[in-house]
Design a protein around this motif. Structure first.
Motif: not given
Ligand SMILES: CC(C)(COP(=O)(O)OP(=O)(O)OC[C@H]1O[C@@H](n2cnc3c(N)ncnc32)[C@H](O)[C@@H]1OP(=O)(O)O)[C@@H](O)C(=O)NCCC(=O)NCCS
Length: 148
Positions: A88-116
């Protein structure tokens, strides 16, 4: 894009979080939310959030809000949308918001994720947000980085 909110998991919404599940075939892609809430307690840099659409919790995410000291990354540790609310588009919207929130931290220069490795749906989604495969495998999972 769909409107979603992220709200911290507390004693008030924990039970609602524990009821959320992926589809049966996706159970090997993500740990249960019970397991993720335990991990949240063990990993002091990360915080657990409910993903809300119109005040209903539709998913869950656990991600760093401080530098993970072992490697200097901000990790997205867990990410899921309940089976009833997928596509329904919630996953995409949530990822956008998660990244926005993480990037707002001044020390956040690299974001990492892993998947099966064969979770091609999420691989495609992460790449649409600029994540790039590093070629590394950690605990058998494909690793992707986003430079901020
Ligand atoms: C991955 C996940 C979070 C996506 O959530 P969602 O709310 O269904 O995603 P969206 O509706 O925003 O869709 C995002 C994209 O994925 C695609 N998609 C979602 N589910 C899909 C499926 N079962 N099959 C094919 N494509 C799918 C959508 O078509 C869309 O792609 P497009 O815009 O290129 O067409 C959800 O499927 C999930 O919770 N999976 C199980 C847990 C998991 O794998 N977590 C990741 C751990 S690293």
């Amino acid at each position: 894009m769909k409107m979603i909110d992220l709200k911290l998991i507390t004693d008030e919404n924990k039970e609602e979080c524990l009821l959320l599940r992926p589809q049966k075939f996706q159970e090997r892609f993500v740990a249960s939310n019970a397991n993720s809430l335990k991990k949240a307690e063990q990993e002091p840099t990360s915080r657990p959030y409910g993903i809300y659409a119109e005040n209903v919790m539709v998913g869950f995410a656990l991600f760093d809000e401080e530098l993970y000291p072992d490697d200097g990354y901000f990790w997205i540790c867990r990410f899921m949308i309940d089976e009833r609310y997928q596509r329904k588009g919630y996953g995409r919207a949530a990822l956008g918001e998660i990244l926005r929130k993480m990037k707002s931290h001044p020390t956040c220069t690299k974001i990492r994720i892993s998947h099966v490795p064969d979770n091609s749906v999420v691989n495609h989604l992460y790449k649409q947000f600029g994540f790039v495969e590093t070629g590394e495998e950690i605990d058998g999972e494909t690793v992707l980085d986003l430079m901020v």
